[in-house]
Scaffold this active site. Structure first.
Site, PDB file in Angstrom:
ATOM      1  CB  ALA A  62      -0.971  -0.036   1.168  1.00 12.57           C
ATOM      2  CB  CYS A  63       0.559   4.492   1.748  1.00 16.37           C
ATOM      3  SG  CYS A  63      -1.096   4.947   1.166  1.00 16.37           S
ATOM      4  CB  SER A  64       4.704   1.413   3.503  1.00 13.60           C
ATOM      5  OG  SER A  64       4.207   2.220   4.547  1.00 13.60           O
TER       6      SER A  64
END
Length: 374
Positions: free
Chosen positions: A155-157
Protein backbone atom coordinates in the site's frame (compact mmCIF):
# COMPACT_ATOMS: atom_id res chain seq x y z
CA UNK A 1 29.46 -5.22 1.88
CA UNK A 2 28.63 -2.43 -0.56
CA UNK A 3 27.17 0.98 0.29
CA UNK A 4 23.80 1.53 -1.45
CA UNK A 5 23.03 5.02 -2.71
CA UNK A 6 20.15 6.86 -4.35
CA UNK A 7 21.64 8.48 -7.45
CA UNK A 8 18.53 9.54 -9.35
CA UNK A 9 14.79 10.06 -9.09
CA UNK A 10 12.08 10.72 -11.63
CA UNK A 11 8.44 11.85 -11.49
CA UNK A 12 5.79 11.31 -14.14
CA UNK A 13 2.92 13.78 -13.75
CA UNK A 14 -0.31 13.40 -15.78
CA UNK A 15 -1.49 16.36 -17.86
CA UNK A 16 -4.99 16.57 -16.37
CA UNK A 17 -5.56 18.65 -13.25
CA UNK A 18 -8.74 18.66 -11.15
CA UNK A 19 -9.06 21.64 -8.83
CA UNK A 20 -11.11 21.51 -5.64
CA UNK A 21 -13.61 23.90 -7.27
CA UNK A 22 -14.16 21.53 -10.21
CA UNK A 23 -14.42 18.54 -7.92
CA UNK A 24 -16.99 20.19 -5.65
CA UNK A 25 -19.21 21.15 -8.59
CA UNK A 26 -19.20 17.57 -9.88
CA UNK A 27 -19.73 15.99 -6.46
CA UNK A 28 -22.58 18.29 -5.51
CA UNK A 29 -24.31 17.63 -8.84
CA UNK A 30 -23.93 13.89 -8.16
CA UNK A 31 -25.34 14.33 -4.64
CA UNK A 32 -28.36 16.16 -6.05
CA UNK A 33 -28.98 13.38 -8.58
CA UNK A 34 -28.66 10.73 -5.88
CA UNK A 35 -31.00 12.55 -3.49
CA UNK A 36 -33.60 13.01 -6.24
CA UNK A 37 -33.45 9.36 -7.30
CA UNK A 38 -33.73 8.17 -3.70
CA UNK A 39 -36.16 10.80 -2.41
CA UNK A 40 -38.74 8.31 -1.15
CA UNK A 41 -36.20 6.18 0.73
CA UNK A 42 -34.59 9.29 2.19
CA UNK A 43 -37.98 10.62 3.35
CA UNK A 44 -38.75 7.24 4.94
CA UNK A 45 -35.43 7.30 6.82
CA UNK A 46 -34.19 4.19 5.02
CA UNK A 47 -31.08 5.84 3.57
CA UNK A 48 -29.38 9.12 4.44
CA UNK A 49 -29.28 12.01 1.99
CA UNK A 50 -25.91 12.91 0.56
CA UNK A 51 -24.49 16.18 1.87
CA UNK A 52 -22.79 18.71 -0.37
CA UNK A 53 -19.02 19.08 -0.32
CA UNK A 54 -17.12 22.39 -0.34
CA UNK A 55 -13.66 23.75 -1.06
CA UNK A 56 -13.28 24.88 2.55
CA UNK A 57 -14.20 21.41 3.81
CA UNK A 58 -11.58 19.75 1.58
CA UNK A 59 -8.72 22.10 2.50
CA UNK A 60 -9.54 21.96 6.21
CA UNK A 61 -9.76 18.15 6.18
CA UNK A 62 -6.63 17.50 4.14
CA UNK A 63 -4.66 20.52 2.96
CA UNK A 64 -5.26 19.41 -0.65
CA UNK A 65 -6.00 22.06 -3.29
CA UNK A 66 -5.79 20.07 -6.53
CA UNK A 67 -4.75 16.69 -7.95
CA UNK A 68 -3.37 15.27 -11.22
CA UNK A 69 -5.31 12.43 -12.83
CA UNK A 70 -5.00 10.23 -15.91
CA UNK A 71 -8.61 11.02 -16.88
CA UNK A 72 -10.86 13.78 -15.57
CA UNK A 73 -13.86 13.49 -17.91
CA UNK A 74 -15.39 10.48 -16.19
CA UNK A 75 -14.53 11.68 -12.70
CA UNK A 76 -16.28 15.01 -13.26
CA UNK A 77 -19.36 13.49 -14.87
CA UNK A 78 -21.99 13.35 -12.08
CA UNK A 79 -23.53 10.22 -13.65
CA UNK A 80 -20.19 8.34 -13.82
CA UNK A 81 -17.82 9.55 -11.07
CA UNK A 82 -14.81 7.41 -11.96
CA UNK A 83 -12.01 7.61 -14.55
CA UNK A 84 -12.65 6.38 -18.09
CA UNK A 85 -9.57 4.52 -19.32
CA UNK A 86 -9.49 2.78 -22.69
CA UNK A 87 -8.95 -0.97 -22.92
CA UNK A 88 -5.44 -1.55 -24.24
CA UNK A 89 -4.52 -4.45 -26.46
CA UNK A 90 -2.30 -7.12 -24.98
CA UNK A 91 0.48 -6.12 -27.41
CA UNK A 92 0.45 -2.51 -26.15
CA UNK A 93 2.31 -1.29 -23.06
CA UNK A 94 0.06 -1.29 -20.01
CA UNK A 95 -0.79 2.08 -18.50
CA UNK A 96 1.17 1.43 -15.30
CA UNK A 97 4.21 0.31 -17.27
CA UNK A 98 4.02 3.36 -19.54
CA UNK A 99 3.91 5.69 -16.54
CA UNK A 100 6.70 3.80 -14.79
CA UNK A 101 8.99 3.84 -17.82
CA UNK A 102 8.63 7.63 -18.11
CA UNK A 103 9.64 8.11 -14.46
CA UNK A 104 12.46 5.54 -14.82
CA UNK A 105 14.00 7.33 -17.81
CA UNK A 106 14.06 10.58 -15.80
CA UNK A 107 15.77 8.85 -12.85
CA UNK A 108 18.36 7.27 -15.15
CA UNK A 109 19.01 10.60 -16.87
CA UNK A 110 19.58 12.33 -13.56
CA UNK A 111 22.07 9.64 -12.53
CA UNK A 112 23.82 9.59 -15.90
CA UNK A 113 23.18 5.87 -16.36
CA UNK A 114 21.47 3.75 -18.97
CA UNK A 115 18.84 1.09 -18.47
CA UNK A 116 21.10 -1.69 -19.73
CA UNK A 117 23.06 -1.51 -16.48
CA UNK A 118 19.99 -2.06 -14.30
CA UNK A 119 19.77 -5.60 -12.96
CA UNK A 120 16.71 -5.28 -10.68
CA UNK A 121 13.33 -3.63 -11.26
CA UNK A 122 10.75 -3.52 -8.48
CA UNK A 123 7.28 -2.19 -9.29
CA UNK A 124 6.01 -1.19 -5.86
CA UNK A 125 2.49 0.25 -5.70
CA UNK A 126 -0.85 0.07 -3.92
CA UNK A 127 -2.66 -1.67 -6.77
CA UNK A 128 -1.53 -3.55 -9.87
CA UNK A 129 -3.73 -3.29 -12.95
CA UNK A 130 -3.47 -7.05 -13.52
CA UNK A 131 -2.44 -10.12 -11.58
CA UNK A 132 0.15 -11.36 -14.07
CA UNK A 133 2.49 -11.10 -15.85
CA UNK A 134 4.16 -8.76 -13.38
CA UNK A 135 4.13 -5.07 -14.29
CA UNK A 136 7.77 -4.94 -13.16
CA UNK A 137 8.79 -7.53 -15.75
CA UNK A 138 6.97 -5.53 -18.43
CA UNK A 139 8.82 -2.37 -17.36
CA UNK A 140 12.10 -4.29 -17.36
CA UNK A 141 11.43 -5.36 -20.96
CA UNK A 142 10.36 -1.89 -22.15
CA UNK A 143 13.47 -0.33 -20.61
CA UNK A 144 15.85 -2.97 -21.92
CA UNK A 145 17.08 -3.69 -18.39
CA UNK A 146 18.73 -6.95 -17.38
CA UNK A 147 18.57 -9.16 -14.33
CA UNK A 148 15.13 -9.75 -12.83
CA UNK A 149 11.99 -7.93 -11.76
CA UNK A 150 8.98 -8.38 -9.50
CA UNK A 151 5.91 -6.57 -8.18
CA UNK A 152 5.44 -5.52 -4.57
CA UNK A 153 2.37 -4.21 -2.74
CA UNK A 154 2.59 -2.70 0.74
CA UNK A 155 0.00 0.00 0.00
CA UNK A 156 1.27 3.49 0.83
CA UNK A 157 4.58 2.13 2.15
CA UNK A 158 5.42 0.29 -1.07
CA UNK A 159 8.18 2.73 -2.07
CA UNK A 160 10.12 2.60 1.20
CA UNK A 161 9.74 -1.18 1.46
CA UNK A 162 10.97 -1.40 -2.14
CA UNK A 163 13.95 0.81 -1.35
CA UNK A 164 14.85 -1.37 1.64
CA UNK A 165 14.62 -4.50 -0.51
CA UNK A 166 16.80 -3.02 -3.26
CA UNK A 167 19.30 -1.50 -0.83
CA UNK A 168 19.70 -4.83 1.00
CA UNK A 169 20.37 -6.63 -2.29
CA UNK A 170 22.93 -4.02 -3.31
CA UNK A 171 24.55 -4.14 0.10
CA UNK A 172 24.92 -7.93 -0.08
CA UNK A 173 26.21 -7.87 -3.66
CA UNK A 174 23.36 -9.80 -5.29
CA UNK A 175 22.56 -6.83 -7.55
CA UNK A 176 24.54 -3.77 -8.62
CA UNK A 177 21.88 -1.31 -9.77
CA UNK A 178 18.12 -1.24 -9.11
CA UNK A 179 15.06 0.77 -10.05
CA UNK A 180 12.18 1.02 -7.59
CA UNK A 181 9.17 2.28 -9.54
CA UNK A 182 5.86 3.46 -8.08
CA UNK A 183 3.10 3.94 -10.68
CA UNK A 184 0.01 4.94 -8.72
CA UNK A 185 -3.36 5.21 -10.50
CA UNK A 186 -5.16 6.08 -7.29
CA UNK A 187 -8.11 7.62 -9.12
CA UNK A 188 -9.22 4.13 -10.12
CA UNK A 189 -9.66 2.82 -6.56
CA UNK A 190 -11.01 6.02 -4.99
CA UNK A 191 -14.74 6.24 -4.32
CA UNK A 192 -15.44 9.64 -5.86
CA UNK A 193 -19.11 9.39 -4.72
CA UNK A 194 -18.20 9.48 -1.02
CA UNK A 195 -18.01 12.99 0.51
CA UNK A 196 -15.62 11.84 3.24
CA UNK A 197 -12.90 10.79 0.80
CA UNK A 198 -13.76 12.04 -2.71
CA UNK A 199 -10.91 14.57 -2.65
CA UNK A 200 -8.08 12.43 -1.29
CA UNK A 201 -6.18 10.83 -4.18
CA UNK A 202 -4.35 11.73 -7.38
CA UNK A 203 -2.31 9.86 -10.02
CA UNK A 204 1.45 9.91 -10.55
CA UNK A 205 4.49 7.65 -11.01
CA UNK A 206 7.90 7.91 -9.36
CA UNK A 207 11.16 6.07 -9.86
CA UNK A 208 14.22 5.80 -7.63
CA UNK A 209 17.58 4.54 -8.93
CA UNK A 210 19.66 2.81 -6.27
CA UNK A 211 23.18 1.58 -6.95
CA UNK A 212 26.54 1.02 -5.32
CA UNK A 213 27.89 4.33 -4.04
CA UNK A 214 31.20 3.51 -5.71
CA UNK A 215 29.41 3.55 -9.09
CA UNK A 216 27.89 7.01 -8.59
CA UNK A 217 29.11 9.55 -11.16
CA UNK A 218 27.71 12.65 -9.42
CA UNK A 219 26.25 13.66 -6.08
CA UNK A 220 24.20 11.00 -4.31
CA UNK A 221 22.36 10.10 -1.12
CA UNK A 222 23.89 7.17 0.75
CA UNK A 223 21.29 4.83 2.21
CA UNK A 224 22.64 4.66 5.76
CA UNK A 225 19.90 2.37 7.02
CA UNK A 226 16.28 1.34 6.55
CA UNK A 227 13.55 0.22 8.91
CA UNK A 228 10.14 -1.31 8.13
CA UNK A 229 7.24 -2.47 10.28
CA UNK A 230 3.69 -3.76 9.82
CA UNK A 231 0.72 -4.24 12.13
CA UNK A 232 -2.59 -5.63 10.87
CA UNK A 233 -5.59 -3.30 10.77
CA UNK A 234 -8.88 -3.16 8.87
CA UNK A 235 -9.17 0.61 9.23
CA UNK A 236 -7.91 1.18 5.68
CA UNK A 237 -9.25 -1.48 3.33
CA UNK A 238 -10.31 -2.33 -0.22
CA UNK A 239 -12.11 -5.67 -0.68
CA UNK A 240 -11.84 -5.84 -4.46
CA UNK A 241 -9.93 -8.77 -5.95
CA UNK A 242 -9.95 -11.71 -8.32
CA UNK A 243 -12.29 -13.77 -6.10
CA UNK A 244 -15.01 -11.14 -6.41
CA UNK A 245 -17.02 -12.85 -9.19
CA UNK A 246 -17.04 -16.14 -7.27
CA UNK A 247 -19.12 -14.77 -4.39
CA UNK A 248 -22.87 -14.08 -4.16
CA UNK A 249 -23.57 -10.55 -5.39
CA UNK A 250 -19.83 -10.15 -5.81
CA UNK A 251 -20.15 -8.03 -8.94
CA UNK A 252 -22.69 -5.65 -7.40
CA UNK A 253 -21.83 -1.96 -6.99
CA UNK A 254 -20.64 -2.31 -3.40
CA UNK A 255 -19.01 0.44 -1.36
CA UNK A 256 -16.27 -1.87 -0.03
CA UNK A 257 -14.96 -2.53 -3.55
CA UNK A 258 -13.19 0.85 -3.45
CA UNK A 259 -10.95 2.65 -0.95
CA UNK A 260 -12.43 2.75 2.54
CA UNK A 261 -11.04 4.10 5.79
CA UNK A 262 -12.07 4.84 9.35
CA UNK A 263 -10.33 8.20 9.48
CA UNK A 264 -10.63 8.80 13.22
CA UNK A 265 -9.09 5.46 14.13
CA UNK A 266 -6.36 5.85 11.51
CA UNK A 267 -5.33 9.19 13.04
CA UNK A 268 -5.40 7.79 16.56
CA UNK A 269 -3.43 4.64 15.79
CA UNK A 270 -1.07 5.55 12.94
CA UNK A 271 0.32 8.82 14.27
CA UNK A 272 1.96 7.38 17.42
CA UNK A 273 3.08 4.30 15.47
CA UNK A 274 4.91 6.43 12.89
CA UNK A 275 6.40 8.87 15.40
CA UNK A 276 7.73 6.05 17.57
CA UNK A 277 9.03 4.19 14.51
CA UNK A 278 11.07 7.18 13.33
CA UNK A 279 12.41 7.89 16.81
CA UNK A 280 13.46 4.25 17.27
CA UNK A 281 15.13 4.23 13.85
CA UNK A 282 17.14 7.35 14.68
CA UNK A 283 18.11 6.02 18.10
CA UNK A 284 19.35 2.75 16.59
CA UNK A 285 21.65 4.77 14.32
CA UNK A 286 22.85 7.11 17.10
CA UNK A 287 21.22 10.05 15.35
CA UNK A 288 19.36 12.74 17.25
CA UNK A 289 16.40 14.52 15.70
CA UNK A 290 18.31 17.82 15.67
CA UNK A 291 20.76 16.24 13.21
CA UNK A 292 18.06 15.82 10.55
CA UNK A 293 18.04 18.51 7.91
CA UNK A 294 14.90 17.21 6.21
CA UNK A 295 11.89 14.94 6.68
CA UNK A 296 10.27 13.67 3.48
CA UNK A 297 7.00 12.27 4.80
CA UNK A 298 4.18 10.34 3.17
CA UNK A 299 1.83 12.88 1.62
CA UNK A 300 -1.60 11.83 2.90
CA UNK A 301 -2.80 14.65 5.12
CA UNK A 302 -1.22 17.92 6.25
CA UNK A 303 -2.47 17.61 9.83
CA UNK A 304 -0.91 14.16 10.15
CA UNK A 305 2.43 15.35 8.79
CA UNK A 306 2.44 18.41 11.06
CA UNK A 307 1.81 16.17 14.07
CA UNK A 308 4.57 13.70 13.13
CA UNK A 309 7.04 16.50 12.46
CA UNK A 310 6.39 18.04 15.88
CA UNK A 311 6.71 14.69 17.66
CA UNK A 312 9.95 13.77 15.91
CA UNK A 313 11.69 17.15 16.09
CA UNK A 314 10.21 18.24 19.42
CA UNK A 315 9.07 21.52 17.85
CA UNK A 316 7.12 22.83 14.88
CA UNK A 317 9.14 22.08 11.72
CA UNK A 318 10.07 24.89 9.38
CA UNK A 319 8.46 24.48 5.92
CA UNK A 320 11.85 23.70 4.37
CA UNK A 321 12.53 20.99 6.95
CA UNK A 322 9.34 19.09 6.14
CA UNK A 323 8.20 19.94 2.61
CA UNK A 324 4.64 19.17 1.56
CA UNK A 325 3.53 18.51 -2.00
CA UNK A 326 0.03 17.17 -1.32
CA UNK A 327 -1.56 20.58 -1.87
CA UNK A 328 -0.66 20.12 -5.55
CA UNK A 329 -0.62 16.33 -5.99
CA UNK A 330 -3.05 15.15 -3.26
CA UNK A 331 -2.37 11.72 -1.76
CA UNK A 332 -0.48 9.65 -4.33
CA UNK A 333 -0.03 6.65 -2.04
CA UNK A 334 3.49 5.20 -2.16
CA UNK A 335 4.76 7.90 -4.53
CA UNK A 336 4.12 10.89 -2.25
CA UNK A 337 7.26 10.79 -0.12
CA UNK A 338 9.36 10.19 -3.23
CA UNK A 339 7.87 13.23 -4.99
CA UNK A 340 8.76 15.30 -1.92
CA UNK A 341 12.29 13.87 -1.92
CA UNK A 342 12.76 14.38 -5.65
CA UNK A 343 11.60 18.00 -5.56
CA UNK A 344 13.20 19.05 -2.27
CA UNK A 345 16.62 17.43 -1.89
CA UNK A 346 19.05 19.17 -4.26
CA UNK A 347 19.86 21.95 -1.78
CA UNK A 348 21.20 19.63 0.94
CA UNK A 349 24.93 19.92 1.60
CA UNK A 350 27.60 17.24 1.99
CA UNK A 351 27.10 15.36 5.24
CA UNK A 352 23.48 16.46 5.73
CA UNK A 353 21.09 13.79 6.98
CA UNK A 354 17.48 13.34 5.91
CA UNK A 355 14.78 10.73 6.35
CA UNK A 356 12.11 9.43 3.97
CA UNK A 357 9.10 7.92 5.74
CA UNK A 358 5.88 6.46 4.38
CA UNK A 359 2.93 4.91 6.19
CA UNK A 360 -0.55 3.64 5.49
CA UNK A 361 -2.75 0.59 5.05
CA UNK A 362 -1.60 -2.57 6.67
CA UNK A 363 -0.79 -0.77 8.90
CA UNK A 364 2.66 -0.32 7.41
CA UNK A 365 5.49 2.13 8.01
CA UNK A 366 8.89 2.34 6.34
CA UNK A 367 11.76 4.78 6.85
CA UNK A 368 15.01 5.38 4.98
CA UNK A 369 17.88 7.33 6.58
CA UNK A 370 19.99 9.15 3.99
CA UNK A 371 23.31 11.01 4.02
CA UNK A 372 24.16 13.55 1.34
CA UNK A 373 27.41 13.20 -0.64
CA UNK A 374 28.53 15.81 -3.17
Amino acid sequence: MHRPAITGTGVFTPENVITNAELVVAFNAHADLYNAENAAAIAAGEVPAKEHSSEDFIVKASGIKQRYVIDKEGILDPSIMHPLLRQRRDDEPSLMAEMGVDAAHKALLQAGKDAGGVDLVICAASNMERAYPAIAVEIQSLLGAGGFAFDMNVACSSATFGIQTAADMIRSGSVRRALVINPEICSAHLEWRDRDCHFIFGDVATATLIERADDATAGYFEVKSTRCATEFSNNIRNNNGYLRRSRPAGMADRRDMQFMQNGRKVFKEVLPMVSEHISAHLTSENVVAADLKRLWLHQANKTMNDFIGRKVLGRTPQPAEQPNILQDYANTSSAGSIIAFSKYSDDLQAGDLGLICSFGAGYSVGSVLLKRHI
